[in-house]
Motif scaffolding. Structure first.
Motif, PDB file in Angstrom:
ATOM      1  N   ASN A 130      10.319  -2.101 -11.576  1.00 28.39           N
ATOM      2  CA  ASN A 130       9.744  -1.770 -10.282  1.00 28.39           C
ATOM      3  C   ASN A 130       9.569  -0.273 -10.083  1.00 28.39           C
ATOM      4  O   ASN A 130      10.145   0.537 -10.815  1.00 28.39           O
ATOM      5  CB  ASN A 130      10.627  -2.330  -9.153  1.00 28.39           C
ATOM      6  CG  ASN A 130      10.287  -3.776  -8.847  1.00 28.39           C
ATOM      7  OD1 ASN A 130       9.152  -4.101  -8.523  1.00 28.39           O
ATOM      8  ND2 ASN A 130      11.271  -4.657  -8.976  1.00 28.39           N
ATOM      9  N   VAL A 131       8.769   0.080  -9.088  1.00 24.53           N
ATOM     10  CA  VAL A 131       8.517   1.480  -8.746  1.00 24.53           C
ATOM     11  C   VAL A 131       8.547   1.607  -7.228  1.00 24.53           C
ATOM     12  O   VAL A 131       8.057   0.735  -6.516  1.00 24.53           O
ATOM     13  CB  VAL A 131       7.157   1.956  -9.320  1.00 24.53           C
ATOM     14  CG1 VAL A 131       6.012   1.064  -8.849  1.00 24.53           C
ATOM     15  CG2 VAL A 131       6.882   3.406  -8.926  1.00 24.53           C
ATOM     16  N   ARG A 132       9.165   2.720  -6.735  1.00 31.42           N
ATOM     17  CA  ARG A 132       9.278   2.948  -5.300  1.00 31.42           C
ATOM     18  C   ARG A 132       9.037   4.424  -4.985  1.00 31.42           C
ATOM     19  O   ARG A 132       9.552   5.306  -5.670  1.00 31.42           O
ATOM     20  CB  ARG A 132      10.666   2.539  -4.780  1.00 31.42           C
ATOM     21  CG  ARG A 132      10.940   1.043  -4.863  1.00 31.42           C
ATOM     22  CD  ARG A 132      10.106   0.267  -3.859  1.00 31.42           C
ATOM     23  NE  ARG A 132      10.332  -1.168  -3.935  1.00 31.42           N
ATOM     24  CZ  ARG A 132       9.566  -1.997  -4.633  1.00 31.42           C
ATOM     25  NH1 ARG A 132       8.545  -1.525  -5.329  1.00 31.42           N
ATOM     26  NH2 ARG A 132       9.812  -3.295  -4.641  1.00 31.42           N
ATOM     27  N   VAL A 133       8.298   4.674  -3.924  1.00 32.70           N
ATOM     28  CA  VAL A 133       8.020   6.042  -3.501  1.00 32.70           C
ATOM     29  C   VAL A 133       9.169   6.538  -2.629  1.00 32.70           C
ATOM     30  O   VAL A 133       9.813   5.752  -1.921  1.00 32.70           O
ATOM     31  CB  VAL A 133       6.674   6.109  -2.732  1.00 32.70           C
ATOM     32  CG1 VAL A 133       6.790   5.441  -1.362  1.00 32.70           C
ATOM     33  CG2 VAL A 133       6.186   7.537  -2.592  1.00 32.70           C
ATOM     34  N   ASN A 134       9.459   7.859  -2.682  1.00 31.44           N
ATOM     35  CA  ASN A 134      10.488   8.418  -1.801  1.00 31.44           C
ATOM     36  C   ASN A 134       9.844   9.248  -0.693  1.00 31.44           C
ATOM     37  O   ASN A 134       8.608   9.322  -0.601  1.00 31.44           O
ATOM     38  CB  ASN A 134      11.514   9.234  -2.599  1.00 31.44           C
ATOM     39  CG  ASN A 134      10.914  10.493  -3.228  1.00 31.44           C
ATOM     40  OD1 ASN A 134       9.777  10.863  -2.963  1.00 31.44           O
ATOM     41  ND2 ASN A 134      11.695  11.161  -4.060  1.00 31.44           N
ATOM     42  N   GLU A 135      10.652   9.888   0.131  1.00 32.75           N
ATOM     43  CA  GLU A 135      10.119  10.627   1.275  1.00 32.75           C
ATOM     44  C   GLU A 135       9.295  11.845   0.853  1.00 32.75           C
ATOM     45  O   GLU A 135       8.461  12.327   1.619  1.00 32.75           O
ATOM     46  CB  GLU A 135      11.275  11.067   2.188  1.00 32.75           C
ATOM     47  CG  GLU A 135      11.956   9.903   2.898  1.00 32.75           C
ATOM     48  CD  GLU A 135      13.050  10.368   3.835  1.00 32.75           C
ATOM     49  OE1 GLU A 135      13.342  11.591   3.854  1.00 32.75           O
ATOM     50  OE2 GLU A 135      13.619   9.521   4.558  1.00 32.75           O
TER      51      GLU A 135
END
Length: 236
Positions: A130-135
């Motif tokens: 999976n891949v997730r964007v941060n702030e």
């Protein structure tokens, strides 16, 4: 499916695309307008057959969009080998998704001159989940395993993979061959332009043997895995 914050009965949104039932829906993200972007890892294999999906080189995977107003599901990208995680960018101008079998991170433009086109964002050092964007707008990518020499060679010569699939070898051992014989977790961070920013690795597999998802919140990484019965936390 959609379920409210208080739980209860879920509402089914999409069950098919182009008249064909969805077989292996995987990851999902939603934009500010309520459009749902999600991956279908294969139109042939289901989750329990993921080793066969990897070894066969099946490229029936897709990236899809569900429009809540029209209630229609459309195909954005076709012919992908094991598309997995998907995450919208911070500004919503594009999303990135993982090509699991190949080991790549790919960008798909939603706005601007390149809208409707895709490009390779990064070549990953292993098999992404999976891949997730941060702030900050950077992307954390969870790698199920590093790329082993065995995986590299069978990638170059697909006939080897297909021959092995025909042998009476238990799936457990085929999986161990694929990951180089030992499980260990890897997390990498990339900029929106594809620059490698950070690598975190439990090379001995003492705590995190295989990473399935990573989410950054308040200076910590929350780490999940399909192989671990717990959530791990890493302080940045």
């Amino acid at each position: 499916m959609k379920v409210g914050p208080e739980g209860g009965l879920a509402t089914s949104l999409a069950t098919e695309v182009e008249g064909v039932p969805l077989r292996f829906p995987n990851d999902v993200d939603v934009d500010s307008e309520g459009n749902v972007y999600f991956t279908e890892s294969s139109a042939i294999y289901q989750r329990r057959n993921f080793i066969q999906l990897v070894f066969s080189g099946d490229d029936s995977g897709k990236v899809l969009k569900y429009n809540p107003e029209t209630k229609e599901t459309t195909v954005l990208v076709r012919n992908i080998q094991f598309p997995n995680g998907i995450s919208l960018s911070k500004d919503g101008s594009f999303f990135v998704f993982c090509e699991g079998s190949i080991g790549r991170l790919r960008k798909y433009w939603l706005k601007g001159e390149k809208a409707g086109t895709s490009e390779i964002l990064a070549i990953l050092p292993g098999a992404p989940d999976n891949v997730r964007v941060n702030e900050d707008g950077d992307f954390w990518v969870a790698l199920h395993c590093r790329r082993s020499m065995y995986a590299y060679l069978t990638g170059l010569y697909p006939w080897i993979r297909k021959a092995i699939l025909k042998l009476p070898i238990p799936t457990k051992y085929q999986y161990l061959f694929q990951i180089g014989g030992k499980q260990h977790g890897v997390i990498v961070k990339y900029s929106p332009e594809g620059k490698l920013l950070q690598i975190l690795e439990d090379s001995e597999g003492k705590v995190v043997r295989a990473v399935s998802e990573v989410e950054e919140k308040d200076g910590q990484l929350w780490i999940g895995s399909v192989l671990m019965p717990f959530i791990a936390i890493y302080k940045l």
